[in-house]
Design a protein around this motif. Structure first.
Motif, mmCIF file in Angstrom:
data_model
loop_
_atom_site.group_PDB
_atom_site.id
_atom_site.type_symbol
_atom_site.label_atom_id
_atom_site.label_comp_id
_atom_site.label_asym_id
_atom_site.label_seq_id
_atom_site.Cartn_x
_atom_site.Cartn_y
_atom_site.Cartn_z
ATOM 1 N N ASP A 99 0.811 -1.219 0.000
ATOM 2 C CA ASP A 99 0.000 0.000 0.000
ATOM 3 C C ASP A 99 0.844 1.269 0.000
ATOM 4 O O ASP A 99 0.527 2.235 -0.676
ATOM 5 C CB ASP A 99 -0.944 0.030 1.208
ATOM 6 N N GLU A 100 1.953 1.265 0.764
ATOM 7 C CA GLU A 100 2.760 2.474 0.936
ATOM 8 C C GLU A 100 3.609 2.831 -0.279
ATOM 9 O O GLU A 100 3.863 3.994 -0.555
ATOM 10 C CB GLU A 100 3.710 2.322 2.133
ATOM 11 N N ASP A 101 4.113 1.810 -0.990
ATOM 12 C CA ASP A 101 5.039 2.056 -2.094
ATOM 13 C C ASP A 101 5.205 0.800 -2.932
ATOM 14 O O ASP A 101 4.570 -0.213 -2.688
ATOM 15 C CB ASP A 101 6.399 2.547 -1.575
ATOM 16 N N VAL A 102 6.073 0.908 -3.902
ATOM 17 C CA VAL A 102 6.433 -0.201 -4.782
ATOM 18 C C VAL A 102 7.947 -0.333 -4.723
ATOM 19 O O VAL A 102 8.659 0.674 -4.752
ATOM 20 C CB VAL A 102 5.975 0.074 -6.232
ATOM 21 N N GLN A 103 8.434 -1.563 -4.657
ATOM 22 C CA GLN A 103 9.873 -1.776 -4.651
ATOM 23 C C GLN A 103 10.252 -2.675 -5.820
ATOM 24 O O GLN A 103 9.532 -3.609 -6.155
ATOM 25 C CB GLN A 103 10.331 -2.422 -3.347
ATOM 26 N N VAL A 104 11.387 -2.351 -6.406
ATOM 27 C CA VAL A 104 11.967 -3.218 -7.418
ATOM 28 C C VAL A 104 13.247 -3.768 -6.811
ATOM 29 O O VAL A 104 14.139 -3.007 -6.419
ATOM 30 C CB VAL A 104 12.245 -2.472 -8.737
ATOM 31 N N LEU A 105 13.308 -5.084 -6.697
ATOM 32 C CA LEU A 105 14.442 -5.756 -6.089
ATOM 33 C C LEU A 105 15.230 -6.459 -7.196
ATOM 34 O O LEU A 105 14.716 -7.364 -7.845
ATOM 35 C CB LEU A 105 13.969 -6.756 -5.036
ATOM 36 N N HIS A 106 16.469 -6.010 -7.396
ATOM 37 C CA HIS A 106 17.345 -6.552 -8.432
ATOM 38 C C HIS A 106 18.414 -7.419 -7.775
ATOM 39 O O HIS A 106 19.056 -6.966 -6.826
ATOM 40 C CB HIS A 106 18.082 -5.433 -9.170
ATOM 41 N N GLY A 107 18.636 -8.606 -8.286
ATOM 42 C CA GLY A 107 19.706 -9.461 -7.797
ATOM 43 C C GLY A 107 20.904 -9.393 -8.724
ATOM 44 O O GLY A 107 20.754 -9.418 -9.955
ATOM 45 N N PHE A 108 22.092 -9.290 -8.152
ATOM 46 C CA PHE A 108 23.335 -9.198 -8.915
ATOM 47 C C PHE A 108 24.369 -10.177 -8.370
ATOM 48 O O PHE A 108 24.309 -10.559 -7.198
ATOM 49 C CB PHE A 108 23.930 -7.790 -8.817
ATOM 50 N N ALA A 109 25.342 -10.482 -9.185
ATOM 51 C CA ALA A 109 26.451 -11.330 -8.751
ATOM 52 C C ALA A 109 27.307 -10.602 -7.714
ATOM 53 O O ALA A 109 27.757 -11.217 -6.745
ATOM 54 C CB ALA A 109 27.298 -11.757 -9.940
ATOM 55 N N THR A 110 27.513 -9.294 -7.898
ATOM 56 C CA THR A 110 28.382 -8.533 -6.996
ATOM 57 C C THR A 110 27.831 -7.124 -6.763
ATOM 58 O O THR A 110 27.003 -6.628 -7.544
ATOM 59 C CB THR A 110 29.804 -8.379 -7.583
ATOM 60 N N VAL A 111 28.316 -6.474 -5.722
ATOM 61 C CA VAL A 111 27.977 -5.076 -5.449
ATOM 62 C C VAL A 111 28.449 -4.192 -6.600
ATOM 63 O O VAL A 111 27.754 -3.257 -7.008
ATOM 64 C CB VAL A 111 28.583 -4.611 -4.106
ATOM 65 N N ALA A 112 29.615 -4.487 -7.142
ATOM 66 C CA ALA A 112 30.143 -3.703 -8.272
ATOM 67 C C ALA A 112 29.201 -3.754 -9.465
ATOM 68 O O ALA A 112 29.002 -2.749 -10.151
ATOM 69 C CB ALA A 112 31.531 -4.196 -8.652
ATOM 70 N N ASP A 113 28.603 -4.921 -9.724
ATOM 71 C CA ASP A 113 27.631 -5.044 -10.823
ATOM 72 C C ASP A 113 26.409 -4.167 -10.564
ATOM 73 O O ASP A 113 25.898 -3.508 -11.476
ATOM 74 C CB ASP A 113 27.189 -6.498 -11.002
#
Length: 93
Positions: free
Chosen positions: A45-59
């Protein structure tokens, strides 16, 4: 493994259009972005989140500087946002 979480303030009437942006760029993200592992749309209700998965923080950091993100995704989402996005990067311990 790392996660990029982008929290978006999107009004209810703009959520279908914002979801369309997510759907449009999900496949290019997964196929073209170095280290991309997953992309999920989380809605509450409050917001929408997009969660992206990556191999590394640098990516994850590199994606935030990429043309796909800065020119395509940001430009397409901008008309639907009620506030600036909140961006966080997490590293899996």
């Amino acid at each position: 493994m790392a996660y990029l979480e982008i929290t978006l303030k999107v009004s209810n009437e703009n959520r279908p259009a914002a979801a369309g942006v997510y759907n449009k760029y999900k496949e290019p993200f997964l196929k073209q972005v170095q280290g991309a592992k997953s992309k999920e749309l989380l809605v509450r209700d409050e917001d929408v989140q997009v969660l992206h998965g990556f191999a590394t923080v640098a990516d994850a950091k590199a994606y935030l500087q990429s043309d796909l993100f800065t020119h395509d995704v940001v430009t397409a989402l901008s008309p639907y946002l009620d506030a600036a996005p909140e961006v966080r990067i997490y590293e899996v311990a």
